[in-house]
Design a protein around this motif. Structure first.
Motif, PDB file in Angstrom:
ATOM      1  N   GLU A 298       0.826  -1.211   0.000  1.00  7.16           N
ATOM      2  CA  GLU A 298       0.000   0.000   0.000  1.00  7.16           C
ATOM      3  C   GLU A 298       0.865   1.267   0.000  1.00  7.16           C
ATOM      4  N   HIS A 299       2.067   1.189   0.586  1.00  8.46           N
ATOM      5  CA  HIS A 299       2.966   2.345   0.557  1.00  8.46           C
ATOM      6  C   HIS A 299       3.439   2.637  -0.868  1.00  8.46           C
ATOM      7  N   SER A 300       3.643   1.586  -1.644  1.00  8.09           N
ATOM      8  CA  SER A 300       4.053   1.778  -3.042  1.00  8.09           C
ATOM      9  C   SER A 300       2.958   2.491  -3.831  1.00  8.09           C
ATOM     10  N   ILE A 301       1.717   2.089  -3.585  1.00  8.33           N
ATOM     11  CA  ILE A 301       0.588   2.733  -4.270  1.00  8.33           C
ATOM     12  C   ILE A 301       0.490   4.198  -3.855  1.00  8.33           C
ATOM     13  N   ASN A 302       0.619   4.454  -2.564  1.00  8.92           N
ATOM     14  CA  ASN A 302       0.533   5.828  -2.076  1.00  8.92           C
ATOM     15  C   ASN A 302       1.674   6.686  -2.620  1.00  8.92           C
TER      16      ASN A 302
ATOM     17  N   LYS B 278       0.777   7.727  -6.153  1.00  9.73           N
ATOM     18  CA  LYS B 278      -0.241   8.776  -6.060  1.00  9.73           C
ATOM     19  C   LYS B 278       0.405  10.114  -5.730  1.00  9.73           C
ATOM     20  N   ALA B 279       1.339  10.104  -4.749  1.00  7.94           N
ATOM     21  CA  ALA B 279       1.951  11.342  -4.286  1.00  7.94           C
ATOM     22  C   ALA B 279       2.833  11.983  -5.356  1.00  7.94           C
TER      23      ALA B 279
ATOM     24  N   LEU C  88      -7.575  -0.032  -3.578  1.00  6.77           N
ATOM     25  CA  LEU C  88      -6.868   1.186  -3.190  1.00  6.77           C
ATOM     26  C   LEU C  88      -6.303   1.895  -4.413  1.00  6.77           C
TER      27      LEU C  88
ATOM     28  N   GLN D 292      -7.158   5.659  -5.714  1.00 10.51           N
ATOM     29  CA  GLN D 292      -6.094   6.653  -5.797  1.00 10.51           C
ATOM     30  C   GLN D 292      -5.788   7.060  -7.240  1.00 10.51           C
TER      31      GLN D 292
ATOM     32  N   TYR E 186       6.086   5.212   7.257  1.00 11.67           N
ATOM     33  CA  TYR E 186       5.066   6.003   6.570  1.00 11.67           C
ATOM     34  C   TYR E 186       5.751   6.960   5.596  1.00 11.67           C
ATOM     35  N   LEU E 187       5.000   7.344   4.580  1.00 17.12           N
ATOM     36  CA  LEU E 187       5.530   8.270   3.579  1.00 17.12           C
ATOM     37  C   LEU E 187       5.512   9.696   4.117  1.00 17.12           C
TER      38      LEU E 187
END
Length: 428
Positions: free
Chosen positions: A247-251, A254-255, A283, A287, A372-373
């Motif tokens: 999920e961090h990779s996806i976020n 997105k960022a 997710l 996103q 966390y990012l």
């Protein structure tokens, strides 16, 4: 049974539940065998699943942890605190059978040194661990026990009714066994829990050989998975399981707010179900992230599937990747991280505990996050994908550090010491 060691060219017997496919234990065992072969030592293989040469192998179905009889025991050994007498009877009956096959294996191939791969630390196959322990106790056979992860590190084994057997065999600590751990935390916990010393041998890659690049077969990899030539390919080279933190990779994608950034996941969900994979897909859709899940196009060998589509190697995916995401919450070591260094790719790392203790102090240059990012993490990734000189210096430094600290030269030195402890002669 104390074998007479010949002056050169030992017969090494690898023993485990499985030597097949691309799981970490099979891959590391193959690397050990390669280094040993370079120094005239011949490897032989004993397991319940094998893709090794039958001429130097012994297939024993009950050594496989997925055998129905072993499954029956495991289902009753864990998650309960009382053991049925029938469980005890079956464990020792199968252990006796497996012990006989170990005697046969050693005799058939004139084994000089046995290398047990993970079968004496993680109780996926309790009878096999008991059998190996009894064999070593009866023979004082020269044995190297390579421990990749211990049962006390896994929640699934914490409630059990086989504590007596776990203390006996996982691992067994008879004097003829040399213990090898892959990280410093495992080394400390083995000493604390069992009073046993161990040699620390981290996972390695052959940095002495240049990695493969883009060639005639893999040149169309991007096209085959629907990625444009000028897209920025973020590769998540792991299985789809919750501890990988995908999920961090996806976020991250997105960022970055760049429609050219695409996330490609290379592996299957494994044996933990598809709920996590489905949640990631949901997710990514929420996103607006372009997520490509391509395990059916990546295999153990190059070739073609029934539809005539190319099957690529993971190395082909690395060759085309622009950036590697590795936001794992926990790893026993981190093979994909070493692969990123080897293939000269920049990488995002979530600072899992073994990375902090065993890898980070070597000075690798990565984009690091702490669970966390942050804006700084996203900016770090942005700089890597836009500043090519910065990126080139980063990956060149990491390759050189990988060669020094996690290459075959290190494995060669460690195996030399382990073999010399048995033979009394420097043979590597």
């Amino acid at each position: 049974m104390n074998p007479i060691i010949p002056p050169s060219g030992r017969n090494i017997g690898f023993v485990g539940t499985r030597f097949a496919g691309t799981d970490g234990v099979s891959l590391e065992a193959a690397k050990w065998a390669k280094v040993l072969w370079d120094h005239r030592h011949v490897s032989h293989w004993y397991a319940g699943k094998l893709d090794t040469d039958p001429a130097v192998s012994m297939l024993v179905p009950h050594a496989w942890f997925g055998h129905p009889d072993i499954d029956w025991i495991s289902e009753r050994a864990f998650g309960a605190v009382r053991r049925d007498p029938e469980v005890t009877r079956r464990i020792f009956a199968l252990a006796e059978h497996l012990k006989r096959t170990l005697y046969e294996f050693v005799e058939r191939f004139s084994i000089d040194i046995m290398v047990v791969q993970n079968a004496l630390c993680i109780p996926m196959n309790i009878p096999l661990g008991v059998a190996i322990s009894m064999f070593c106790a009866e023979t004082n056979f020269p044995t190297i026990a390579h421990h990749h992860d211990f049962y006390w590190e896994r929640d699934r084994f914490s409630v059990n009714c086989v504590g007596d057997l776990l203390r006996m065999a996982f691992p067994c600590t008879v004097p003829s066994i040399q213990h090898v751990t892959i990280n410093s935390e495992g080394q400390r916990s083995l000493s604390h829990r069992r009073g046993a010393s161990s040699v620390l041998v981290p996972n390695v890659l052959n940095f002495e050989t240049e990695p493969p690049g883009i060639d005639d077969f893999n040149r169309d990899f991007r096209q085959a998975i629907g990625i444009e030539p000028d897209d920025i390919l973020f590769l998540q080279p792991t299985r789809v399981v919750p501890r990988k933190g995908i999920e961090h990779s996806i976020n991250l994608i997105k960022a970055l707010e760049n429609p050219r950034c695409k996330l490609v996941i290379s592996h299957e969900s494994g044996d933990e179900g598809h709920a996590y994979r489905d949640s990631l897909q949901e997710l990514a859709e929420q996103q607006g992230v372009d997520l490509r899940y391509v395990p059916t196009r990546i295999g153990e060998e190059r070739g073609y599937n029934e539809q005539g589509e190319k099957i690529f190697l993971l190395a082909d995916a690395y060759a085309h990747a622009d950036f590697i995401t590795y936001p794992s919450l926990y790893e026993g070591f981190g093979n994909a991280l070493l692969e990123a260094f080897y293939y000269r790719k920049p990488v995002l790392v979530n600072r899992y505990s073994i990375y902090v203790t065993d890898i980070e102090p070597r000075g690798f240059d990565v984009v690091a996050m702490n669970g966390y990012l942050t804006r700084e993490v996203v900016q770090g990734v942005q700089r890597v994908i836009t500043d090519h000189a910065y990126r080139d210096a980063m990956v060149a430094k990491n390759y050189e550090l990988g060669r020094r600290f996690f290459g075959y030269a290190l494995l060669r030195r460690k195996l030399r010491a382990l073999i010399t402890n048995v033979t009394g002669a420097d043979e590597l």
